[in-house]
Design a protein around this motif. Sequence first.
Motif, PDB file in Angstrom:
ATOM      1  N   LEU A  61     -37.185 -15.692  49.424  1.00 30.09           N
ATOM      2  CA  LEU A  61     -37.122 -15.373  47.997  1.00 30.09           C
ATOM      3  C   LEU A  61     -36.643 -16.588  47.212  1.00 30.09           C
ATOM      4  N   PRO A  62     -37.464 -17.094  46.284  1.00 31.25           N
ATOM      5  CA  PRO A  62     -37.107 -18.314  45.557  1.00 31.25           C
ATOM      6  C   PRO A  62     -36.072 -18.068  44.463  1.00 31.25           C
ATOM      7  N   ASN A  65     -48.762 -22.374  41.213  1.00 28.28           N
ATOM      8  CA  ASN A  65     -48.807 -21.746  42.540  1.00 28.28           C
ATOM      9  C   ASN A  65     -48.050 -22.535  43.602  1.00 28.28           C
ATOM     10  N   ARG A  66     -48.055 -23.875  43.476  1.00 27.67           N
ATOM     11  CA  ARG A  66     -47.335 -24.731  44.430  1.00 27.67           C
ATOM     12  C   ARG A  66     -46.379 -25.607  43.625  1.00 27.67           C
ATOM     13  N   ILE A  67     -45.084 -25.374  43.780  1.00 32.23           N
ATOM     14  CA  ILE A  67     -44.102 -26.110  43.005  1.00 32.23           C
ATOM     15  C   ILE A  67     -42.909 -26.490  43.882  1.00 32.23           C
ATOM     16  N   VAL A  68     -42.154 -27.484  43.432  1.00 32.66           N
ATOM     17  CA  VAL A  68     -40.899 -27.851  44.079  1.00 32.66           C
ATOM     18  C   VAL A  68     -39.788 -27.645  43.053  1.00 32.66           C
ATOM     19  N   VAL A  69     -38.741 -26.931  43.480  1.00 33.26           N
ATOM     20  CA  VAL A  69     -37.620 -26.633  42.591  1.00 33.26           C
ATOM     21  C   VAL A  69     -36.327 -27.136  43.219  1.00 33.26           C
ATOM     22  N   ALA A  70     -35.572 -27.909  42.473  1.00 30.08           N
ATOM     23  CA  ALA A  70     -34.234 -28.325  42.893  1.00 30.08           C
ATOM     24  C   ALA A  70     -33.224 -27.640  41.984  1.00 30.08           C
ATOM     25  N   ASN A  71     -32.387 -26.810  42.578  1.00 29.60           N
ATOM     26  CA  ASN A  71     -31.304 -26.186  41.805  1.00 29.60           C
ATOM     27  C   ASN A  71     -30.071 -27.070  41.950  1.00 29.60           C
ATOM     28  N   ILE A  72     -29.695 -27.737  40.883  1.00 28.24           N
ATOM     29  CA  ILE A  72     -28.650 -28.755  40.940  1.00 28.24           C
ATOM     30  C   ILE A  72     -27.298 -28.186  41.382  1.00 28.24           C
ATOM     31  N   PRO A  73     -26.765 -27.121  40.766  1.00 25.76           N
ATOM     32  CA  PRO A  73     -25.451 -26.622  41.189  1.00 25.76           C
ATOM     33  C   PRO A  73     -25.428 -26.115  42.623  1.00 25.76           C
ATOM     34  N   ALA A  74     -26.579 -25.664  43.124  1.00 27.24           N
ATOM     35  CA  ALA A  74     -26.657 -25.206  44.512  1.00 27.24           C
ATOM     36  C   ALA A  74     -26.893 -26.364  45.471  1.00 27.24           C
ATOM     37  N   ALA A  75     -27.207 -27.561  44.931  1.00 22.46           N
ATOM     38  CA  ALA A  75     -27.568 -28.713  45.767  1.00 22.46           C
ATOM     39  C   ALA A  75     -28.576 -28.260  46.818  1.00 22.46           C
ATOM     40  N   GLN A  76     -29.679 -27.711  46.314  1.00 22.35           N
ATOM     41  CA  GLN A  76     -30.683 -27.106  47.191  1.00 22.35           C
ATOM     42  C   GLN A  76     -32.071 -27.302  46.606  1.00 22.35           C
ATOM     43  N   ILE A  77     -33.045 -27.539  47.479  1.00 24.18           N
ATOM     44  CA  ILE A  77     -34.429 -27.770  47.064  1.00 24.18           C
ATOM     45  C   ILE A  77     -35.342 -26.776  47.772  1.00 24.18           C
ATOM     46  N   GLU A  78     -36.272 -26.196  47.027  1.00 23.50           N
ATOM     47  CA  GLU A  78     -37.206 -25.216  47.584  1.00 23.50           C
ATOM     48  C   GLU A  78     -38.644 -25.662  47.328  1.00 23.50           C
ATOM     49  N   ILE A  82     -42.083 -23.938  46.915  1.00 26.11           N
ATOM     50  CA  ILE A  82     -42.496 -22.563  46.613  1.00 26.11           C
ATOM     51  C   ILE A  82     -44.017 -22.494  46.496  1.00 26.11           C
ATOM     52  N   GLU A  83     -44.594 -21.580  47.256  1.00 20.41           N
ATOM     53  CA  GLU A  83     -46.049 -21.404  47.246  1.00 20.41           C
ATOM     54  C   GLU A  83     -46.379 -19.933  47.045  1.00 20.41           C
ATOM     55  N   ASN A  84     -47.120 -19.636  45.964  1.00 21.09           N
ATOM     56  CA  ASN A  84     -47.487 -18.260  45.618  1.00 21.09           C
ATOM     57  C   ASN A  84     -46.269 -17.342  45.572  1.00 21.09           C
ATOM     58  N   GLY A  85     -45.191 -17.827  44.980  1.00 19.32           N
ATOM     59  CA  GLY A  85     -43.991 -17.012  44.782  1.00 19.32           C
ATOM     60  C   GLY A  85     -43.108 -16.862  46.001  1.00 19.32           C
ATOM     61  N   VAL A  86     -43.384 -17.624  47.063  1.00 17.80           N
ATOM     62  CA  VAL A  86     -42.599 -17.547  48.300  1.00 17.80           C
ATOM     63  C   VAL A  86     -41.982 -18.918  48.588  1.00 17.80           C
ATOM     64  N   ALA A  87     -40.689 -18.929  48.902  1.00 19.37           N
ATOM     65  CA  ALA A  87     -40.035 -20.174  49.312  1.00 19.37           C
ATOM     66  C   ALA A  87     -40.425 -20.452  50.761  1.00 19.37           C
ATOM     67  N   VAL A  88     -41.366 -21.356  50.951  1.00 22.15           N
ATOM     68  CA  VAL A  88     -41.894 -21.605  52.297  1.00 22.15           C
ATOM     69  C   VAL A  88     -40.995 -22.559  53.084  1.00 22.15           C
ATOM     70  N   TRP A  96     -27.560 -16.108  40.108  1.00 25.50           N
ATOM     71  CA  TRP A  96     -28.864 -15.451  40.123  1.00 25.50           C
ATOM     72  C   TRP A  96     -28.844 -14.313  41.126  1.00 25.50           C
ATOM     73  N   ALA A  97     -29.776 -13.380  40.943  1.00 27.05           N
ATOM     74  CA  ALA A  97     -29.911 -12.244  41.860  1.00 27.05           C
ATOM     75  C   ALA A  97     -31.381 -12.116  42.241  1.00 27.05           C
ATOM     76  N   THR A  98     -31.645 -12.148  43.534  1.00 26.09           N
ATOM     77  CA  THR A  98     -33.015 -12.033  44.019  1.00 26.09           C
ATOM     78  C   THR A  98     -33.373 -10.558  44.214  1.00 26.09           C
ATOM     79  N   PRO A  99     -34.681 -10.263  44.326  1.00 21.33           N
ATOM     80  CA  PRO A  99     -35.111  -8.865  44.431  1.00 21.33           C
ATOM     81  C   PRO A  99     -34.578  -8.110  45.647  1.00 21.33           C
ATOM     82  N   ASP A 100     -33.966  -8.799  46.622  1.00 23.70           N
ATOM     83  CA  ASP A 100     -33.353  -8.096  47.750  1.00 23.70           C
ATOM     84  C   ASP A 100     -31.990  -7.518  47.382  1.00 23.70           C
TER      85      ASP A 100
END
Length: 417
Positions: free
Chosen positions: A67-68, A194-207, A209-215, A397-401
């Motif tokens: 979950l992205p 559909n294909r993107i790269v996301v870096a969340n700075i405060p989380a120091a984390q990079i995802e 993401i393809e078709n809404g899924v963090a691959v 943030w809160a993911t759908p899970d």
Amino acid sequence: MSATTRRSFLASAAGLAAGAVAQRVVAAEGQTFDQMLDELMRENQQNGIGSGFDNASRNVHLPKKSLPTLSPSTAETTQTSIAQYEAIVAKGGWPEVPTSADGLRVGVKNPAVPALRQRLSIAGDLDLNSGEAQVFDSYVDAALRRFQVRHGLHPDGIVHEATLHALNVSAERRLAQLRTNAVRLKTLTGNLGNRIVVANIPAAQIEAIENGVAVTRHTAVAGKPDRPSPDVHSKITQINFNPFWTVPVSIIRKDLIPKMQAEPDYLTRNHIRIFDPRNNELPPSQIDWYSTEAVNYKFKQDAGDFNSLGSIKINFPSPDGVYMHDTPSKNLFGEDFRFASSGCMRVQNVRELVYWILAETPGWSKAEIDEVIKSGERKDAKVAKPLPLYWVYITAWATPDGVVQFRDDIYNRDGVS
């Protein structure tokens, strides 16, 4: 199970669980956050030390790694989670966990454990009716590790300083963070691609993401509080393999000059060469390191294992001159506090990210990428379909899970006191 039998079980299980914790810590070295999360999930499912015991009290699931952070569904569930924290605040929030809890781990009996239990229970990580009040048992161990995962901390089940700090952030502040970030997420999650790269700075984390899924997800090292990583909306256009590093003027001024004053052989030891405006190489002894003369020259670090960029640099247009890259300092990825760069992003397992970035670029299969890196040859790959890239600032943030996550407001941008 009778109370006596239960206490006996806890006493024997505690020692075994303490050993398991030690094994987890050792195993965690060199692992990505997701690998540790996978191991934790398997352990909860397979470990005979009260796994069924823990499952009986599990009200909160661990985050699903697919979950992205950045998606329309995350924006929606973050907004929905506000009501949950409004209810917590309306009931008086949660208690402060005393400093005497520092170092607590499974198997310990301590007067600070009841406050820890109550804190974990109010946020939904623990069934307060499980276990003996002052015993840090397998219930508390599992709950604390879930809490650590939700707050971006290494899930070792020990109340370290960083964990104690996160436990004692008030419910009011967490609610304010959710309100602030719900607005950010809604603004950011438009037409992402559909294909993107996301870096969340405060989380120091990079995802990736393809078709809404963090691959794939990568631990990162972001900018120091006094040299923050900027927000970025750009496209990844090029990958440099075995790159040289040209030292930015800001780093020459802030870091390199003081280093040379203290350690005259610093440049030589780190394979950094000096060039004048005509590209003539100069010896370090020719520079007055007690002036600003050095900023007039180019400093270039040779390619190699020692290079500050490692073996890979990911390029994209940026007015701030930032980029993402490998690093020889792999130990930084194992820290809970990962804000040590001058604005760029260091990426753990960056090769896996580059495999994905170049998946649609002819001539750059995994084998071909591996061969170029192994050869040490300077080579560039132009990304066939430039990928949208977002560096964002999301601290809650809160993911759908249903899992709500928080991070420190490292650059004090939330406006929350």
